[in-house]
Design an enzyme around this catalytic site. Structure first.
Site, mmCIF file in Angstrom:
data_model
loop_
_atom_site.group_PDB
_atom_site.id
_atom_site.type_symbol
_atom_site.label_atom_id
_atom_site.label_comp_id
_atom_site.label_asym_id
_atom_site.label_seq_id
_atom_site.Cartn_x
_atom_site.Cartn_y
_atom_site.Cartn_z
ATOM 1 N N LYS A 1 17.206 13.623 -28.548
ATOM 2 C CA LYS A 1 16.371 14.768 -28.204
ATOM 3 C C LYS A 1 15.437 15.151 -29.348
ATOM 4 C CE LYS A 1 19.043 17.192 -24.724
ATOM 5 N NZ LYS A 1 19.586 18.498 -24.377
ATOM 6 N N ASP A 2 15.966 15.165 -30.565
ATOM 7 C CA ASP A 2 15.155 15.572 -31.711
ATOM 8 C C ASP A 2 14.032 14.580 -32.012
ATOM 9 O OD1 ASP A 2 16.801 17.763 -31.905
ATOM 10 O OD2 ASP A 2 17.764 17.152 -33.779
ATOM 11 N N GLU B 1 8.718 23.082 -18.368
ATOM 12 C CA GLU B 1 8.660 22.951 -19.821
ATOM 13 C C GLU B 1 7.672 23.948 -20.430
ATOM 14 O OE1 GLU B 1 10.643 21.016 -21.703
ATOM 15 O OE2 GLU B 1 11.648 20.398 -19.855
ATOM 16 N N GLU C 1 15.047 14.234 -22.478
ATOM 17 C CA GLU C 1 15.983 15.359 -22.447
ATOM 18 C C GLU C 1 16.801 15.365 -21.155
ATOM 19 O OE1 GLU C 1 13.939 19.014 -23.247
ATOM 20 O OE2 GLU C 1 13.661 18.518 -25.363
ATOM 21 N N GLU D 1 4.754 14.707 -24.113
ATOM 22 C CA GLU D 1 5.592 15.819 -23.643
ATOM 23 C C GLU D 1 6.354 15.430 -22.371
ATOM 24 O OE1 GLU D 1 7.623 18.915 -24.038
ATOM 25 O OE2 GLU D 1 5.895 18.932 -25.380
ATOM 26 N N ARG E 1 0.836 -1.198 0.000
ATOM 27 C CA ARG E 1 0.000 0.000 0.000
ATOM 28 C C ARG E 1 0.870 1.246 0.000
ATOM 29 N NH1 ARG E 1 -2.885 -0.587 4.706
ATOM 30 N NH2 ARG E 1 -3.481 -2.609 3.954
#
Length: 129
Positions: A97-98, A31, A79, A72, A10
């Protein structure tokens, strides 16, 4: 299963939720794009209420909003990991990252298109009255 084991499970579940909410908070606070997505989500909610969209349309909007916000958050995690592991500029770090950012973009564009399919006819029907 003993009482001690149940208590630990729990507590572990509560701890997991706590960490997950902390992760969401980090994404929202740090962000810029997350803030943009949340504003878009608020508009979807307001438009949905105003245009009295159907249950199916609400379900679609909720799924798409969750998909974009989730993507996101994953992008934020990628990142952070890349920055931690590879503080110097490296071609593979850029790829990681891209591509993570690209995944968010694909989700956002898909959500925008579906949102247009749901809301544009309703907007035009009001404008043409």
């Amino acid at each position: 299963m003993s009482i001690k084991q149940k208590s630990h499970q729990r507590q572990s579940l509560i701890s997991s939720f706590k960490h997950a909410f902390e992760g969401i908070a980090v994404g929202v606070l740090n962000e810029r794009n997350m803030k943009i997505h949340l504003c878009a989500m608020c508009l979807v909610i307001l438009f949905g209420i105003e245009f009295k969209i159907s249950i199916i349309e609400w379900c679609i909007c909720v799924i798409l909003c969750g998909m974009v916000i989730g993507a996101e958050l994953v992008n934020c995690a990628v990142e952070a990991i890349v920055d931690m592991v590879m503080p110097d500029i490296h071609p593979n770090a850029k790829v990681a990252k891209d591509t993570a950012a690209g995944a968010v973009l694909v989700c956002a564009i898909s959500a925008l298109i579906v949102g247009g399919i749901i809301f544009v006819p309703k907007i035009f029907s009001i404008l043409l009255k």
